[in-house]
Design an enzyme around this catalytic site. Structure first.
Site, short mmCIF file in Angstrom:
data_model
loop_
_atom_site.label_atom_id
_atom_site.label_comp_id
_atom_site.label_asym_id
_atom_site.label_seq_id
_atom_site.Cartn_x
_atom_site.Cartn_y
_atom_site.Cartn_z
CB SER A 12 2.43 28.83 -0.64
OG SER A 12 2.38 27.55 -1.18
N GLY A 13 -0.78 28.71 -1.73
CA GLY A 13 -2.13 28.54 -1.32
C GLY A 13 -3.35 29.45 -1.17
CB ALA A 14 -3.36 33.31 -1.14
N GLY A 15 -4.55 31.27 -3.68
CA GLY A 15 -5.53 31.18 -4.73
C GLY A 15 -4.91 31.83 -6.00
CB SER A 17 -2.76 28.53 -9.49
OG SER A 17 -0.95 28.68 -9.28
CB SER A 84 6.07 38.50 -6.04
OG SER A 84 4.74 38.75 -6.08
#
Length: 174
Positions: A12-15, A17, A84
């Site tokens: 989450s937050g790794a980029g 999107s 995932s």
């Protein structure tokens, strides 16, 4: 242009999107038919009712993979931007989709905590959120992704260039 799937995985937050939106724009600008399956949106519509147990997470990935397979088979470029967390679930999806490109967005937890505007990591680290990927639940990084983006050091634009290069190398883009 053949259909294929670009599967963006990372914590989450790794980029995921941001990268998926930029990649979508680049591919649409080339005249491609593209659909993005973003993990947060998918959980609202396709996987409503699933929790965060390993079984539910695997089912979520199976469903997303099925949609990607259908899209790819019909000449659409599917971009999945989903945490995932389990390697085996991602490998099952890979086995079903002939043109599958796995993209790992790697980012140290310390950077993810700094980026976290919603306070999810702080809440997970303090025990307020159970089953948080990478903190109280595992995240299994890919062993051999086609592309690795080090999102603490590389911009989304640089990441998309790496993805486009991988697609050209596999003759999926002209």
């Amino acid at each position: 242009m053949p259909g294929f799937t670009v599967w963006l995985t990372g914590m989450s937050g790794a980029g995921k999107s941001s990268t998926s939106k930029l990649l979508e724009k680049c591919l649409r600008d080339r005249g491609a038919n593209v659909e993005v399956l973003d993990g947060d949106v998918v959980r609202t519509y396709l996987s409503k009712g699933l929790g965060f147990s390993k079984e539910d997470r695997d089912e979520n990935i199976r469903r997303i993979g099925f949609v990607c397979e259908l899209l790819s088979r019909n000449g659409v470029i599917a971009i999945a931007a989903v945490i995932s967390p389990y390697r085996a679930a991602r490998e099952k999806v890979r086995d079903r989709i002939p043109n599958f490109i796995e993209v790992y967005l790697e980012c140290p937890v310390e950077v993810l905590v700094e980026r976290d505007t919603k306070g999810l990591y702080k809440a997970a680290l303090s025990g307020q959120i159970a089953h948080f990927t990478g903190i109280s639940d595992p995240y299994e990084p890919p062993l051999n992704p086609e592309v690795t983006i080090h999102s603490a050091e590389e911009t989304p634009e640089q990441g998309v260039e790496k993805i486009l290069a991988a697609l050209r190398n596999r003759s999926l883009l002209r």
